[in-house]
Write an enzyme that holds these catalytic residues in place. Structure first.
Site, PDB file in Angstrom:
ATOM      1  N   HIS A 108       0.841  -1.203   0.000  1.00 39.68           N
ATOM      2  CA  HIS A 108       0.000   0.000   0.000  1.00 39.68           C
ATOM      3  C   HIS A 108       0.868   1.241   0.000  1.00 39.68           C
ATOM      4  O   HIS A 108       1.909   1.294   0.651  1.00 39.68           O
ATOM      5  CB  HIS A 108      -0.971   0.020   1.184  1.00 39.68           C
ATOM      6  CG  HIS A 108      -0.334  -0.222   2.506  1.00 39.68           C
ATOM      7  ND1 HIS A 108       0.009  -1.476   2.952  1.00 39.68           N
ATOM      8  CD2 HIS A 108       0.032   0.639   3.491  1.00 39.68           C
ATOM      9  CE1 HIS A 108       0.552  -1.380   4.152  1.00 39.68           C
ATOM     10  NE2 HIS A 108       0.584  -0.102   4.506  1.00 39.68           N
ATOM     11  N   LEU A 109       0.389   2.220  -0.728  1.00 38.95           N
ATOM     12  CA  LEU A 109       1.067   3.512  -0.827  1.00 38.95           C
ATOM     13  C   LEU A 109       0.248   4.514  -0.023  1.00 38.95           C
ATOM     14  O   LEU A 109      -0.932   4.753  -0.329  1.00 38.95           O
ATOM     15  CB  LEU A 109       1.109   3.918  -2.302  1.00 38.95           C
ATOM     16  CG  LEU A 109       1.823   5.219  -2.659  1.00 38.95           C
ATOM     17  CD1 LEU A 109       3.302   5.155  -2.276  1.00 38.95           C
ATOM     18  CD2 LEU A 109       1.674   5.501  -4.156  1.00 38.95           C
ATOM     19  N   HIS A 110       0.861   5.062   1.041  1.00 36.91           N
ATOM     20  CA  HIS A 110       0.184   6.111   1.805  1.00 36.91           C
ATOM     21  C   HIS A 110       0.260   7.411   1.010  1.00 36.91           C
ATOM     22  O   HIS A 110       1.333   7.778   0.497  1.00 36.91           O
ATOM     23  CB  HIS A 110       0.908   6.359   3.136  1.00 36.91           C
ATOM     24  CG  HIS A 110       0.858   5.219   4.103  1.00 36.91           C
ATOM     25  ND1 HIS A 110      -0.025   5.174   5.155  1.00 36.91           N
ATOM     26  CD2 HIS A 110       1.600   4.084   4.187  1.00 36.91           C
ATOM     27  CE1 HIS A 110       0.176   4.068   5.860  1.00 36.91           C
ATOM     28  NE2 HIS A 110       1.156   3.389   5.289  1.00 36.91           N
TER      29      HIS A 110
HETATM   30  P1  5GP Z   1       1.353   0.417   7.453  1.00 38.93           P
HETATM   31  O1  5GP Z   1       1.595   0.640   8.931  1.00 38.93           O
HETATM   32  O2  5GP Z   1       1.280  -1.069   7.141  1.00 38.93           O
HETATM   33  O3  5GP Z   1       2.282   1.152   6.542  1.00 38.93           O
HETATM   34  O4  5GP Z   1      -0.068   1.048   7.157  1.00 38.93           O
HETATM   35  C1  5GP Z   1      -1.265   0.341   7.363  1.00 38.93           C
HETATM   36  C2  5GP Z   1      -2.360   1.366   7.428  1.00 38.93           C
HETATM   37  O5  5GP Z   1      -3.591   0.705   7.251  1.00 38.93           O
HETATM   38  C3  5GP Z   1      -2.439   2.119   8.743  1.00 38.93           C
HETATM   39  O6  5GP Z   1      -2.277   3.512   8.515  1.00 38.93           O
HETATM   40  C4  5GP Z   1      -3.816   1.757   9.286  1.00 38.93           C
HETATM   41  O7  5GP Z   1      -4.438   2.853   9.934  1.00 38.93           O
HETATM   42  C5  5GP Z   1      -4.561   1.334   8.050  1.00 38.93           C
HETATM   43  N1  5GP Z   1      -5.591   0.342   8.260  1.00 38.93           N
HETATM   44  C6  5GP Z   1      -5.461  -0.814   8.960  1.00 38.93           C
HETATM   45  N2  5GP Z   1      -6.616  -1.526   8.916  1.00 38.93           N
HETATM   46  C7  5GP Z   1      -7.474  -0.787   8.153  1.00 38.93           C
HETATM   47  C8  5GP Z   1      -8.822  -0.997   7.734  1.00 38.93           C
HETATM   48  O8  5GP Z   1      -9.466  -1.999   8.044  1.00 38.93           O
HETATM   49  N3  5GP Z   1      -9.391  -0.026   6.974  1.00 38.93           N
HETATM   50  C9  5GP Z   1      -8.705   1.099   6.598  1.00 38.93           C
HETATM   51  N4  5GP Z   1      -9.365   1.989   5.839  1.00 38.93           N
HETATM   52  N5  5GP Z   1      -7.434   1.324   6.978  1.00 38.93           N
HETATM   53  C10 5GP Z   1      -6.823   0.393   7.738  1.00 38.93           C
END
Ligand code: 5GP
Ligand code: ZN
Length: 114
Positions: A100-102
């Site tokens: 995923h790309l933020h």
């Molecule tokens: P990471 O920490 O892996 O880079 O980012 C994962 C992101 O996914 C986090 O910012 C978290 O808030 C988001 N996230 C986790 N579970 C869900 C979900 O069920 N729905 C949505 N919309 N975002 C999620």
């Protein structure tokens, strides 16, 4: 049956606020936003991390960035600026193992990141 939360979002099995979608990628608002705009762009295809990308994913990653560009542009941030971040594995803070790309924007940001 998949246990991956982002595959479930891509399949429509759990809800998300989708802001962009096409045949290959999907963009939806982060559940726990870290900025006024915080959208996640994902491929529909399950890829766990950047380490799992292959040359055949080259165009798919480009599509993710074009989706990010569109989402940020529609939010009025093209000129103001925004940040795109893709975390890989634990020290980077990856918590969901579906690529995923933020896309973050709408406030000033610091560098280096924490
Ligand atoms: P990471 O920490 O892996 O880079 O980012 C994962 C992101 O996914 C986090 O910012 C978290 O808030 C988001 N996230 C986790 N579970 C869900 C979900 O069920 N729905 C949505 N919309 N975002 C999620
Ligand atoms: Zn997945």
């Amino acid at each position: 049956m998949t246990t991956c939360i982002f595959c479930k979002i891509a399949n429509g099995d759990i809800p998300a606020e989708i802001v962009y979608e096409d045949d290959q990628v999907l963009a939806f608002r982060d559940l726990n936003p870290q900025a006024p705009l915080h959208v996640l762009v994902i491929p529909r295809k399950h890829i766990a991390t950047i380490n799992d990308l292959t040359p055949e994913d080259e165009a798919l990653v480009g599509r993710m960035y074009l989706a990010a560009r569109q989402v940020a542009g529609e939010a009025g941030l093209a000129t103001r600026g925004y940040r795109t971040v893709m975390n890989c594995n634990s020290e980077a803070g990856q918590s969901v193992y579906h690529l995923h790309l933020h896309v973050l924007g709408g406030r000033s940001m610091q560098w280096p990141p924490g």
